[in-house]
Enzyme design. Structure first.
Site, PDB file in Angstrom:
ATOM      1  N   LYS A   1      -3.780   1.343  -8.104  1.00 58.71           N
ATOM      2  CA  LYS A   1      -3.286   2.720  -7.977  1.00 58.71           C
ATOM      3  C   LYS A   1      -3.098   3.431  -9.314  1.00 58.71           C
ATOM      4  O   LYS A   1      -3.280   4.633  -9.402  1.00 58.71           O
ATOM      5  CB  LYS A   1      -1.991   2.750  -7.162  1.00 58.71           C
ATOM      6  CG  LYS A   1      -0.812   2.126  -7.868  1.00 58.71           C
ATOM      7  CD  LYS A   1       0.410   2.072  -6.966  1.00 58.71           C
ATOM      8  CE  LYS A   1       1.594   1.553  -7.750  1.00 58.71           C
ATOM      9  NZ  LYS A   1       2.570   0.849  -6.938  1.00 58.71           N
TER      10      LYS A   1
ATOM     11  N   ARG B   1      14.077  -0.037  -2.058  1.00 58.42           N
ATOM     12  CA  ARG B   1      12.953   0.807  -1.704  1.00 58.42           C
ATOM     13  C   ARG B   1      12.585   0.364  -0.289  1.00 58.42           C
ATOM     14  O   ARG B   1      13.438   0.420   0.592  1.00 58.42           O
ATOM     15  CB  ARG B   1      11.809   0.720  -2.718  1.00 58.42           C
ATOM     16  CG  ARG B   1      10.951   1.997  -2.707  1.00 58.42           C
ATOM     17  CD  ARG B   1       9.824   1.993  -3.717  1.00 58.42           C
ATOM     18  NE  ARG B   1       8.729   1.114  -3.340  1.00 58.42           N
ATOM     19  CZ  ARG B   1       7.612   0.982  -4.058  1.00 58.42           C
ATOM     20  NH1 ARG B   1       7.464   1.664  -5.178  1.00 58.42           N
ATOM     21  NH2 ARG B   1       6.652   0.181  -3.671  1.00 58.42           N
TER      22      ARG B   1
HETATM   23  C1  LIG Z   1       2.763  -0.398  -7.377  1.00 61.13           C
HETATM   24  C2  LIG Z   1       3.025  -1.550  -6.527  1.00 61.13           C
HETATM   25  C3  LIG Z   1       2.721  -2.848  -6.982  1.00 61.13           C
HETATM   26  C4  LIG Z   1       2.174  -3.129  -8.360  1.00 61.13           C
HETATM   27  O1  LIG Z   1       3.139  -2.907  -9.343  1.00 61.13           O
HETATM   28  P1  LIG Z   1       2.841  -3.231 -10.887  1.00 61.13           P
HETATM   29  O2  LIG Z   1       4.157  -3.062 -11.541  1.00 61.13           O
HETATM   30  O3  LIG Z   1       1.816  -2.271 -11.352  1.00 61.13           O
HETATM   31  O4  LIG Z   1       2.357  -4.635 -10.948  1.00 61.13           O
HETATM   32  C5  LIG Z   1       2.956  -3.905  -6.095  1.00 61.13           C
HETATM   33  N1  LIG Z   1       3.453  -3.698  -4.861  1.00 61.13           N
HETATM   34  C6  LIG Z   1       3.764  -2.481  -4.392  1.00 61.13           C
HETATM   35  C7  LIG Z   1       4.311  -2.339  -3.013  1.00 61.13           C
HETATM   36  C8  LIG Z   1       3.565  -1.369  -5.208  1.00 61.13           C
HETATM   37  O5  LIG Z   1       3.878  -0.150  -4.736  1.00 61.13           O
END
Ligand SMILES: *Cc1c(COP(=O)(O)O)cnc(C)c1O
Length: 353
Positions: free
Chosen positions: A36, A129
């Site tokens: 993302k 969250r």
């Molecule tokens: C963005 C996200 C991740 C990845 O997070 P990083 O800190 O970039 O490794 C993993 N799980 C969820 C649910 C996320 O929203």
């Protein structure tokens, strides 16, 4: 190719991926590569898949849709909207879930499309969250196992995202306990126990992850070689993997104090100025529409960012030792936020070198 552009060092990111995949294997952990921060860039996804990442995850279906040609399971890592279940079933193999009403809609849609949709049930462990509470686990599983077109592929948790809660043996131990509880109570096997994101790497490197955890969802760590519980660069990994280049479109000596009656700027902000006399100033062709100035760092330390409007960034280059001209290219270091913003802007090119 044009500017502004984000230059991506393919070799350095590949090294990060290869090393982290290798490291995780030692603890029986599969990596879900999260794309993302690169707005679902296909070259990045391809590099992940070619170097041992077992799943591709993104929060946007628009991005997962681009990954159809890659063999690994595609995972929607943001909770699905009830209004998008048709595309969730179509473009993702697995989705992260915490709402029974949406899971029920996914079940109906999966039946329509003649598919079995897998879900990872998210568990709330303190970060506040997404995730269901421990007290809800039993009733959720009871209801989901009755849904013929949904399979509980596993459980997972997300930490250090909203509340900043750090993964520990206590909270991730809780995830392990819940996994054992579900497997025993329902006589089922959970294939995925997903122990978080890049903030869980400190525990991985210290061999402290509970044994049952067999999956981590990693974005920042693969791209920036960083763990995010303490914000440390991982030793032996590359953090200088991306940079921004932008072009100077005006370079003139001007007063440092504006002339005329001062109101607010284009963003409604009241600016303050120091009168330093005449300074050499540059404008580069990038602005707030592309990136926030507090998230980028000039490589030339002698230049100061004065401010930006939608499409212009104004710099004081008087103290620089370099002789810039109109057309010169300036380079900036990036962090997670600026990379996210820049790759989201359709006006910024992303170039893999
Ligand atoms: C963005 C996200 C991740 C990845 O997070 P990083 O800190 O970039 O490794 C993993 N799980 C969820 C649910 C996320 O929203």
């Amino acid at each position: 190719m044009g500017y502004p552009r984000v230059i991506v060092n393919r070799k350095k990111i590949k090294e990060n991926i290869v090393k982290l995949v290798e490291k995780s294997k030692g603890s029986n952990i599969d990596i879900m590569g999260i794309t993302k921060v690169f707005s679902g860039n296909k070259e990045l996804a391809k590099m992940m898949v070619e170097n041992g990442v077992k799943y591709l995850g993104d929060s946007r279906l628009e991005n997962l849709k681009k990954f159809r040609e890659y063999e690994v399971p595609k995972v929607l890592i943001r909770l699905p909207m009830g209004s998008q279940v048709e595309d969730v079933i179509r473009y993702s193999d697995i989705s992260l879930n915490s709402e029974i009403s949406v899971i029920s809609l996914l079940n109906k849609e999966a039946k329509k499309q003649d598919k079995i949709h897998k879900i990872i049930l998210m568990i709330e462990l303190g970060d506040l969250r997404e995730g269901i509470l421990f007290s809800e686990v039993k009733s959720y599983v009871e209801r989901i196992i009755k849904m013929k077109n949904i399979r509980i592929e596993g459980i997972g948790t997300n930490l250090t995202c909203y509340g900043g809660v750090i993964p520990t043996e206590k909270n991730l131990g809780e995830l392990e306990k819940i996994a054992n509880f579900v497997e025993k109570s329902f006589n089922m096997r959970l294939n995925i126990i997903s122990g978080g994101n890049s903030s869980s790497l400190d525990m991985l490197f210290k061999n402290k992850l509970p044994k049952k955890i067999n999956n981590l969802r990693l974005g920042e760590a693969l791209i920036f070689g960083r763990e995010t519980a303490f914000g440390e660069n991982l030793k032996g990994y590359n953090s200088d993997t991306v940079l921004l280049q932008a072009e100077i479109i005006e370079l003139k000596e001007k007063e440092s104090f504006p002339e005329g009656k001062l109101g607010v700027n284009a963003f409604g902000e009241k600016m303050t100025f120091e009168d330093l006399g005449i300074r050499e100033r540059a404008i580069i062709a990038i602005g707030k529409q592309d990136v926030s100035i507090e998230n980028i760092i000039l490589k030339d330390k002698e230049i100061k960012i004065l401010g930006a409007s939608s499409d212009h960034m104004v710099l004081d280059i008087t103290d620089s030792k370099i002789n810039y001209r109109v057309g010169s290219i300036l380079e900036f270091k990036l962090n997670y936020s600026s990379l996210l913003e820049l790759t989201t802007s359709p006006y910024v090119k992303v170039v893999f070198e």
